[in-house]
Design an enzyme around this catalytic site. Sequence first.
Site, PDB file in Angstrom:
ATOM      1  N   TRP A 133      26.539  37.919  30.778  1.00 10.56           N
ATOM      2  CA  TRP A 133      25.357  38.576  30.240  1.00 10.56           C
ATOM      3  C   TRP A 133      24.067  38.212  30.967  1.00 10.56           C
ATOM      4  O   TRP A 133      23.040  38.855  30.758  1.00 10.56           O
ATOM      5  CB  TRP A 133      25.194  38.198  28.766  1.00 10.56           C
ATOM      6  CG  TRP A 133      25.383  36.724  28.518  1.00 10.56           C
ATOM      7  CD1 TRP A 133      26.518  36.114  28.052  1.00 10.56           C
ATOM      8  CD2 TRP A 133      24.440  35.672  28.779  1.00 10.56           C
ATOM      9  NE1 TRP A 133      26.337  34.755  27.994  1.00 10.56           N
ATOM     10  CE2 TRP A 133      25.069  34.454  28.434  1.00 10.56           C
ATOM     11  CE3 TRP A 133      23.128  35.632  29.253  1.00 10.56           C
ATOM     12  CZ2 TRP A 133      24.434  33.224  28.557  1.00 10.56           C
ATOM     13  CZ3 TRP A 133      22.495  34.410  29.395  1.00 10.56           C
ATOM     14  CH2 TRP A 133      23.143  33.221  29.043  1.00 10.56           C
ATOM     15  N   ASN A 134      24.041  37.174  31.803  1.00  8.64           N
ATOM     16  CA  ASN A 134      22.742  36.689  32.279  1.00  8.64           C
ATOM     17  C   ASN A 134      22.082  37.616  33.301  1.00  8.64           C
ATOM     18  O   ASN A 134      20.860  37.646  33.409  1.00  8.64           O
ATOM     19  CB  ASN A 134      22.837  35.256  32.820  1.00  8.64           C
ATOM     20  CG  ASN A 134      23.842  35.100  33.933  1.00  8.64           C
ATOM     21  OD1 ASN A 134      24.775  35.898  34.066  1.00  8.64           O
ATOM     22  ND2 ASN A 134      23.675  34.075  34.738  1.00  8.64           N
ATOM     23  N   LYS A 157      35.026  44.834  32.024  1.00 10.84           N
ATOM     24  CA  LYS A 157      34.922  44.178  30.720  1.00 10.84           C
ATOM     25  C   LYS A 157      33.658  43.321  30.788  1.00 10.84           C
ATOM     26  O   LYS A 157      33.643  42.277  31.444  1.00 10.84           O
ATOM     27  CB  LYS A 157      36.152  43.321  30.434  1.00 10.84           C
ATOM     28  CG  LYS A 157      36.195  42.755  29.010  1.00 10.84           C
ATOM     29  CD  LYS A 157      35.401  41.498  28.894  1.00 10.84           C
ATOM     30  CE  LYS A 157      35.328  41.021  27.455  1.00 10.84           C
ATOM     31  NZ  LYS A 157      34.023  40.440  27.115  1.00 10.84           N
ATOM     32  N   HIS A 158      32.590  43.784  30.132  1.00 11.55           N
ATOM     33  CA  HIS A 158      31.325  43.059  30.188  1.00 11.55           C
ATOM     34  C   HIS A 158      31.194  42.128  28.984  1.00 11.55           C
ATOM     35  O   HIS A 158      32.016  42.156  28.061  1.00 11.55           O
ATOM     36  CB  HIS A 158      30.161  44.060  30.224  1.00 11.55           C
ATOM     37  CG  HIS A 158      29.010  43.618  31.085  1.00 11.55           C
ATOM     38  ND1 HIS A 158      28.640  42.293  31.209  1.00 11.55           N
ATOM     39  CD2 HIS A 158      28.146  44.315  31.854  1.00 11.55           C
ATOM     40  CE1 HIS A 158      27.605  42.200  32.014  1.00 11.55           C
ATOM     41  NE2 HIS A 158      27.286  43.412  32.438  1.00 11.55           N
ATOM     42  N   GLY A 209      31.700  33.854  35.122  1.00 15.69           N
ATOM     43  CA  GLY A 209      31.572  33.354  33.757  1.00 15.69           C
ATOM     44  C   GLY A 209      31.773  31.856  33.683  1.00 15.69           C
ATOM     45  O   GLY A 209      31.557  31.121  34.653  1.00 15.69           O
ATOM     46  N   SER A 210      32.225  31.405  32.539  1.00 14.20           N
ATOM     47  CA  SER A 210      32.386  29.978  32.279  1.00 14.20           C
ATOM     48  C   SER A 210      33.671  29.439  32.896  1.00 14.20           C
ATOM     49  O   SER A 210      34.589  30.200  33.236  1.00 14.20           O
ATOM     50  CB  SER A 210      32.411  29.729  30.773  1.00 14.20           C
ATOM     51  OG  SER A 210      33.597  30.289  30.202  1.00 14.20           O
ATOM     52  N   GLU A 231      33.711  33.244  40.035  1.00 19.24           N
ATOM     53  CA  GLU A 231      32.379  32.656  40.199  1.00 19.24           C
ATOM     54  C   GLU A 231      32.042  32.031  38.863  1.00 19.24           C
ATOM     55  O   GLU A 231      31.781  32.730  37.883  1.00 19.24           O
ATOM     56  CB  GLU A 231      31.369  33.729  40.609  1.00 19.24           C
ATOM     57  CG  GLU A 231      30.059  33.155  41.114  1.00 19.24           C
ATOM     58  CD  GLU A 231      29.112  32.733  40.008  1.00 19.24           C
ATOM     59  OE1 GLU A 231      29.069  31.510  39.716  1.00 19.24           O
ATOM     60  OE2 GLU A 231      28.449  33.582  39.422  1.00 19.24           O
ATOM     61  N   LEU A 232      32.042  30.691  38.834  1.00 22.73           N
ATOM     62  CA  LEU A 232      31.942  29.972  37.567  1.00 22.73           C
ATOM     63  C   LEU A 232      30.610  29.225  37.478  1.00 22.73           C
ATOM     64  O   LEU A 232      29.601  29.700  37.951  1.00 22.73           O
ATOM     65  CB  LEU A 232      33.158  29.064  37.402  1.00 22.73           C
ATOM     66  CG  LEU A 232      34.513  29.779  37.619  1.00 22.73           C
ATOM     67  CD1 LEU A 232      35.666  28.813  37.523  1.00 22.73           C
ATOM     68  CD2 LEU A 232      34.680  30.933  36.640  1.00 22.73           C
ATOM     69  N   CYS A 265      23.385  30.505  37.085  1.00 24.92           N
ATOM     70  CA  CYS A 265      24.379  29.561  37.599  1.00 24.92           C
ATOM     71  C   CYS A 265      23.860  28.817  38.821  1.00 24.92           C
ATOM     72  O   CYS A 265      24.270  27.685  39.084  1.00 24.92           O
ATOM     73  CB  CYS A 265      25.695  30.279  37.902  1.00 24.92           C
ATOM     74  SG  CYS A 265      25.516  31.734  38.939  1.00 24.92           S
ATOM     75  N   GLU A 362      26.706  21.236  32.961  1.00 23.31           N
ATOM     76  CA  GLU A 362      25.755  22.285  33.275  1.00 23.31           C
ATOM     77  C   GLU A 362      24.962  22.616  32.016  1.00 23.31           C
ATOM     78  O   GLU A 362      25.551  22.911  30.965  1.00 23.31           O
ATOM     79  CB  GLU A 362      26.476  23.542  33.770  1.00 23.31           C
ATOM     80  CG  GLU A 362      25.551  24.726  34.010  1.00 23.31           C
ATOM     81  CD  GLU A 362      26.288  25.996  34.396  1.00 23.31           C
ATOM     82  OE1 GLU A 362      25.702  26.834  35.102  1.00 23.31           O
ATOM     83  OE2 GLU A 362      27.463  26.146  33.990  1.00 23.31           O
TER      84      GLU A 362
END
Length: 463
Positions: A133-134, A157-158, A209-210, A231-232, A265, A362
């Site tokens: 969402w960022n 899938k957002h 995401g996470s 990409e975490l 991130c 983080e």
Amino acid sequence: MGYATTYPFTGEVLKTFPDATDAEVQAAIAAAHESFLAWRETGFATRAAVMQKAADILRAEADAFARRLTTEMGKLLAEAHAEVELSARIFEYYAKHAERLLAPEPLPVDDPAEGEAVLVHEPLGVLLCIEPWNFPYYQIARIIAPQLSAGNTMLLKHASNVPQSAAAFDDLMRRAGLPEGAFRNLYATREQIRMILEDPRVQGVALTGSEGAGAEVAAIAGRALKKSTMELGGADAFVVLADADLEKTVKWAVFGRHWNGGQVCVSSKRMIVVDEVFDAFLERYTEGVAALKAGDPFDPDTTLAPLSSQGAADEVKQKIAAAVAAGATATEVGAPVPNRGAFVQPTILTDVGEDNPAYYQEFFGPVSMLFRAKDEADAVRIANDSPFGLGGSVFTSDPAHGREVAARISTGMVFVNHPTMVKADLPFGGIRRSGYGRELLGLGLKEFVNHKLIDVVDIDAPF
């Protein structure tokens, strides 16, 4: 999953959306596959025209697109406008360069008997992208622009708190002339993600995401033998050397940590400052953070946005409390933030020891960790003492030396005298628990293609 638009500044639920049905998901997969069979044969000129049209629409309707971002996740309106333009530039980059980047590559074979060898880059098929969402538009653009340009088709899938942004991009690509089914937004559930990845027509997944979500999706993709990119998280080091221009450095530090509400991130989460300038940096940095103004993200005077949700704000506050319980010092900075909305008081954490769990975590919000390094070598050691490896920066008055220090920092991206730079023509990605794979540029374009060898050999058979 509860797809809903909740305005972070007030907490008001503005609109809700039902989860996709299994039948809708299956229909979307089938449509994406059928569309792929034709789209992969479509010429680069036609694909480029679609990408350019998407960019043109974004620019023509920039204010409407930007306001949707601010409403859904609380982003400052000026930052929302910047995200819309960045997304347009990504589409435009691939409109201009995809054909060249995907051109067949003659191979310099050593033996003439090996023939005339060429490497060609062909699309794989239907791909799933799972996005956070960022940066609701940028995250989509940086995966679908290259992959659609390569000839793949996409399912999205957002995040559940930006459903209108997801729908807006679905509509954008349709208006840009993309064939029906080639890109589809789905309000999918976790079980449906598994269903999608296990379908033989789906060839891969890209997730931003996470760590937890990445590990779960990567495991599903791995069991299904599907290609994945991840990409975490990140805990980027902001290294300040003794000869840094402190006035400029502090301004970049305040920006680098607090843009997008600190929910980036690649924001500057760990300030690592050599001892001889630490106290001066801390004093100036504290003043800079205190000058931020939290408030209505639509107000042009606001410089600190709310977090994306009350849940996100509560999580950051809990992590601050845990860090303090483990021995850290937390200093709240600036005027009190509004008592409504998903705000977190800007906080500076010091005395964060290596035995404190926060040292390796983080913080996704306006929380800065400051570390005093004995010298340059110690600063590099602290920078590398992290499970993450996404971005980072080095500040010095000697750019050549800054490049040398940057080479010693183990991460995916390092900037000298700048906290981070997200552009259409720069690659993005990390190592270790920050994930794997690259997005943007030619590297991202070629993540989901078949690098196929075609070799024309014209020699007599041995018998």
